[in-house]
Write an enzyme that holds these catalytic residues in place. Structure first.
Site, mmCIF file in Angstrom:
data_model
loop_
_atom_site.group_PDB
_atom_site.id
_atom_site.type_symbol
_atom_site.label_atom_id
_atom_site.label_comp_id
_atom_site.label_asym_id
_atom_site.label_seq_id
_atom_site.Cartn_x
_atom_site.Cartn_y
_atom_site.Cartn_z
ATOM 1 N N PRO A 48 -29.213 3.420 1.274
ATOM 2 C CA PRO A 48 -29.900 4.273 0.289
ATOM 3 C C PRO A 48 -28.959 5.282 -0.372
ATOM 4 O O PRO A 48 -28.346 6.101 0.319
ATOM 5 C CB PRO A 48 -30.961 4.987 1.130
ATOM 6 C CG PRO A 48 -30.390 5.018 2.520
ATOM 7 C CD PRO A 48 -29.557 3.786 2.666
ATOM 8 N N ASP A 87 -32.141 7.842 -0.575
ATOM 9 C CA ASP A 87 -31.893 8.928 0.365
ATOM 10 C C ASP A 87 -32.440 10.203 -0.266
ATOM 11 O O ASP A 87 -31.962 10.623 -1.324
ATOM 12 C CB ASP A 87 -30.379 9.058 0.596
ATOM 13 C CG ASP A 87 -30.041 9.278 2.057
ATOM 14 O OD1 ASP A 87 -30.910 9.799 2.780
ATOM 15 O OD2 ASP A 87 -28.923 8.946 2.473
ATOM 16 N N TRP A 542 -27.780 11.619 7.820
ATOM 17 C CA TRP A 542 -27.094 10.396 8.269
ATOM 18 C C TRP A 542 -27.877 9.713 9.396
ATOM 19 O O TRP A 542 -27.791 8.490 9.563
ATOM 20 C CB TRP A 542 -25.680 10.717 8.743
ATOM 21 C CG TRP A 542 -24.759 11.139 7.641
ATOM 22 C CD1 TRP A 542 -24.414 12.410 7.291
ATOM 23 C CD2 TRP A 542 -24.064 10.281 6.720
ATOM 24 N NE1 TRP A 542 -23.552 12.389 6.234
ATOM 25 C CE2 TRP A 542 -23.313 11.104 5.861
ATOM 26 C CE3 TRP A 542 -23.998 8.895 6.550
ATOM 27 C CZ2 TRP A 542 -22.508 10.602 4.846
ATOM 28 C CZ3 TRP A 542 -23.195 8.396 5.530
ATOM 29 C CH2 TRP A 542 -22.462 9.234 4.699
ATOM 30 N N GLN A 578 -17.715 4.710 3.880
ATOM 31 C CA GLN A 578 -18.832 4.576 4.824
ATOM 32 C C GLN A 578 -18.392 4.137 6.219
ATOM 33 O O GLN A 578 -19.221 3.991 7.108
ATOM 34 C CB GLN A 578 -19.874 3.595 4.279
ATOM 35 C CG GLN A 578 -20.554 4.065 3.007
ATOM 36 C CD GLN A 578 -21.239 5.409 3.163
ATOM 37 O OE1 GLN A 578 -21.774 5.719 4.215
ATOM 38 N NE2 GLN A 578 -21.204 6.227 2.121
ATOM 39 N N TRP A 582 -22.275 5.499 6.939
ATOM 40 C CA TRP A 582 -23.403 4.598 7.209
ATOM 41 C C TRP A 582 -23.056 3.480 8.191
ATOM 42 O O TRP A 582 -23.845 3.173 9.075
ATOM 43 C CB TRP A 582 -23.889 4.018 5.875
ATOM 44 C CG TRP A 582 -25.203 3.310 5.967
ATOM 45 C CD1 TRP A 582 -26.345 3.758 6.557
ATOM 46 C CD2 TRP A 582 -25.506 2.006 5.446
ATOM 47 N NE1 TRP A 582 -27.348 2.819 6.426
ATOM 48 C CE2 TRP A 582 -26.860 1.738 5.745
ATOM 49 C CE3 TRP A 582 -24.775 1.054 4.740
ATOM 50 C CZ2 TRP A 582 -27.485 0.552 5.368
ATOM 51 C CZ3 TRP A 582 -25.403 -0.122 4.359
ATOM 52 C CH2 TRP A 582 -26.743 -0.371 4.667
ATOM 53 N N LYS A 615 -9.311 11.071 -8.582
ATOM 54 C CA LYS A 615 -10.736 10.840 -8.378
ATOM 55 C C LYS A 615 -11.462 11.018 -9.707
ATOM 56 O O LYS A 615 -11.143 11.916 -10.488
ATOM 57 C CB LYS A 615 -11.262 11.846 -7.353
ATOM 58 C CG LYS A 615 -12.660 11.556 -6.862
ATOM 59 C CD LYS A 615 -13.053 12.553 -5.770
ATOM 60 C CE LYS A 615 -14.478 12.289 -5.307
ATOM 61 N NZ LYS A 615 -14.898 13.248 -4.268
ATOM 62 N N LYS A 618 -16.554 14.247 -13.470
ATOM 63 C CA LYS A 618 -17.351 14.554 -14.672
ATOM 64 C C LYS A 618 -16.760 15.749 -15.402
ATOM 65 O O LYS A 618 -16.745 15.800 -16.629
ATOM 66 C CB LYS A 618 -18.800 14.859 -14.272
ATOM 67 C CG LYS A 618 -19.599 13.648 -13.835
ATOM 68 C CD LYS A 618 -21.009 14.077 -13.448
ATOM 69 C CE LYS A 618 -21.769 12.910 -12.844
ATOM 70 N NZ LYS A 618 -23.084 13.333 -12.325
#
Length: 680
Positions: A48, A87, A542, A578, A582, A615, A618
């Site tokens: 999610p 999530d 998590w 992850q 996750w 990275k 925005k």
């Protein structure tokens, strides 16, 4: 078909195909036909994402990999339930609300009312779901948004409660006072794997401070630290028991210092320059007056650097020398200052030497927002990181500053607020990961990863060193930890379902959020006439995403047989980040519950970076808008560019718009022209 145009607008053609699929319900029909045929189930879990932001290239990449694999499974005679999920809880949402409402302290939320705060959080969690749906559908990915799951759904939250109670019943849950990575911006502890998500290179002050011996005038221990803000909380010093220490006379100042012999260059850096450090220079600079092993120093008393805790409860055990083998001679002075409220080893060492007592208060003059309290009046109200210079000046004015420098090093930052973490002793609820660590490692061996190097390298290393997992957060918008207890904690009840809560409390609820369940009490069985109240904390988000295989199905309350027949999942896919997120929480919980891995096959993708290798940001606007790229070149060109790159093998990709154009020019146009030629 024989009248194919000489030129084709791929993006426009894709839009027409997407419209046709939507109009005819093609995805639903394919799914229905697959069920009708009784195709063998192929289980896929979609991790999610948070819908508080718009999808970026990382989401598009992972979504493309998932779409390719699940479509192939369908084409080879399998039925695949492709269910979108969201999530909804945790720091990403709360941090955004805190910024919006200018909330800087927990007390402001309590004054506002937890119910109002949670309602505000609820209002933004699905803000961008329509944009996500539009972008994902435009990419040609087939996934079910109508039958989605949300971690804030009562059914999902109830299954999370069930997971926790199962662990509680297996004696895998405990409450502990532990030094944890702590986000002062979010006012909550983080787990060790969260602390590893966002390291940055920083410059911190590095000071050497003197600690005069009480029984030998003019002689001081010297300790080095890069966290001067922890010095007001110093209550001990630690040496290595077998390391060689020396007492030296500093010829320039007349001061006498005790430190590790191997660390003399910390005080006298010219010792590292062999040509300049001659016997004559050495004789002019210092004189070694005594040598001893670290164990000989244990128990010696020294004068505290600050007197804030000199007369506090238990202080008769403070301000003495301890020993432990964690002390090294690769940096500093070989003597480590101990502030047990702010260091994991400090806490452990002080506890083992009975400087502090388990369950008793620690010298901790810092609140949950990282501000000094009135226990240190000179820096009261200052954030710890901003108090360094003031404290260094106080140390200098008292004549205790031996050396001041700067250290450039890698330091953990909060993955959500992007602010420096501190380490702080906090009471938390833990899962005993260390107790089942060997089983987790064994279950990982049963899985197949692409690339395998991540499974056997990074992930294996993380598992073999896994520590107990702090799953509680001192926050508001999350699944409440379902423990009700007496004030003295001598009676503890863990609730695993809505029915069980109704049976014990007499109250049936339809919402399981904190503002609702905190009002519910359970009559005590041990002490009739008194009640049990819920503990304050909520789950780390998590823990919820790691519970997703069970909670999305409302297992074991519904779909029991369906879930058990399809577990572990045949396939999952997410990004390299992850491995500590996750993938890890899935593996921990599936091992704890069923002694199985949560998945059989996994594709790990790398990071999509901006063209300059940085990275994507925005703020910096260093990458092209995904929607503009899709409308310009088409989704297929973008998909092919991404999956035909090293990023599908967990390597990084520097995104170049020219690469998407290259797919159109070098693959799609030649293919289309060849097809048109043969048709004509």
């Amino acid at each position: 078909m024989s009248n194919l145009p000489p030129a084709i607008d791929f993006a426009k053609t894709e839009e027409e195909i997407c419209s046709k699929w939507a109009e005819e319900g093609t995805f639903k029909k394919q799914d229905a036909l697959s069920l009708e045929r009784g195709d063998k189930e192929y289980t896929f879990y979609d991790g999610p994402p948070f819908a508080t932001g718009l999808p970026h290239y990382g989401h598009i990449l992972a979504g493309t990999i998932k779409d390719v694999v699940t479509r192939y499974a369908c084409q080879t005679g399998h039925h695949v339930q492709r269910r979108a999920g969201w999530d909804c809880h945790g720091l990403p949402v709360e941090y955004e609300i805190d910024q919006k409402l200018n909330i800087t302290h927990r007390d402001q939320v309590l004054a506002m009312g937890v119910d109002k705060y949670n309602e505000t959080c609820r209002g933004i969690v699905t803000r961008y779901t329509k944009e996500w749906e539009r972008t994902v559908n435009r990419l040609g990915r087939w996934i079910d948004f109508e039958n989605d799951y949300k971690t804030m759904d009562p059914t999902f939250m109830e299954s999370v409660w069930w997971v926790f109670k199962e662990l509680f019943n297996k004696d895998l849950v405990y409450q502990g006072y532990k030094v944890m990575p702590f986000s002062t911006a979010c006012g909550t502890p983080l787990s060790n794997f969260e602390a590893g998500l966002n390291y940055k290179d920083v410059r911190d002050p590095a000071v050497v401070v003197s600690f005069p011996l009480r029984d030998e005038e003019g002689v001081s221990f010297v300790a080095w630290t890069t966290t001067p803000w922890t010095l007001p909380s110093n209550i001990a010093l630690c040496v290595h028991p077998t390391m060689e220490y020396v007492k030296v006379l500093d010829k320039k100042s007349g001061a006498r210092y005790i430190l590790a012999k191997a660390r003399l260059p910390q005080i006298y850096p010219e010792m590292t320059k062999k040509k300049k450090w001659t016997p004559q220079k050495a004789a002019e600079t210092l004189e070694v007056e005594a040598t001893f092993q670290g164990s000989e120093l244990v128990g010696k008393k020294y004068e505290p650097i600050f007197g804030y805790f000199a007369n506090s409860e238990g202080s008769e055990e403070y301000f003495r020398i301890l020993s432990d083998t964690y002390v090294t001679d690769d940096a500093g002075t070989g003597i480590v200052h101990q502030a047990p409220a702010f260091g994991e080893d400090d806490y452990r060492v002080c506890l083992s030497h009975k400087v502090i007592q388990k369950g008793k208060d620690l010298p901790c003059p810092v609140d949950s927002n990282g501000m000094f309290t009135d226990q240190v009046p000179e820096v009261k109200g200052l954030h710890v990181k901003k108090a360094d210079e003031t404290l260094i000046k106080l140390i200098k004015d008292s004549g205790r500053l031996v050396q001041k420098a700067n250290l450039d090093h890698s330091y953990p930052f909060c993955w959500r607020s992007d602010t420096p973490l501190i380490y702080k002793a906090v009471p938390s609820w833990f899962i005993k990961v260390e107790e089942i660590r060997d089983r987790i490692v064994e279950n990982n061996k049963k899985t197949y990863w692409v690339p395998n190097a991540v499974k056997e390298g990074r992930f294996h290393s993380w598992l073999t060193d896994a520590r107990d997992w702090a799953v509680s957060r001192n926050r508001f918008w999350g699944t409440p930890i379902p423990i009700w207890c007496s004030e003295s904690m001598d009676e503890v009840v863990c609730i695993g379902s809505v029915d069980e809560l109704a049976e014990l409390s007499g109250v049936r609820v339809t919402d399981l959020h904190k503002d609702v369940v905190d009002e519910i009490t359970i009559p005590s069985k041990k002490n009739p006439g008194t009640v049990l109240r819920r503990v304050d904390e909520v789950f780390d988000c998590w823990f919820e995403s790691g519970s997703m295989p069970y909670a999305q199905k409302h297992y074991p309350f519904e779909n029991k047989e369906e879930f058990e027949n399809g577990f572990p999942a045949d396939f999952i896919a997410e990004g390299l980040d992850q491995t500590r997120g996750w993938f890890y929480t899935l593996m921990v919980l599936s091992t704890a519950l069923f002694d199985k891995p949560a998945f059989k096959n996994l594709i790990v993708n790398g990071l999509v970076l901006a063209g300059d290798g940085k990275k994507m940001s925005k703020r910096l606007k260093n990458y092209p808008d995904p929607n503009l790229v899709i409308s310009k070149y088409g989704a297929d060109a973008l998909r092919m560019y991404l999956i035909n790159s090293p990023v599908v093998r967990a390597e990084s990709l520097k995104f170049q718009e020219s690469g998407v154009l290259g797919v159109v020019k070098e693959v799609f146009l030649p293919l289309y022209n060849a097809f048109r030629f043969f048709v004509q």
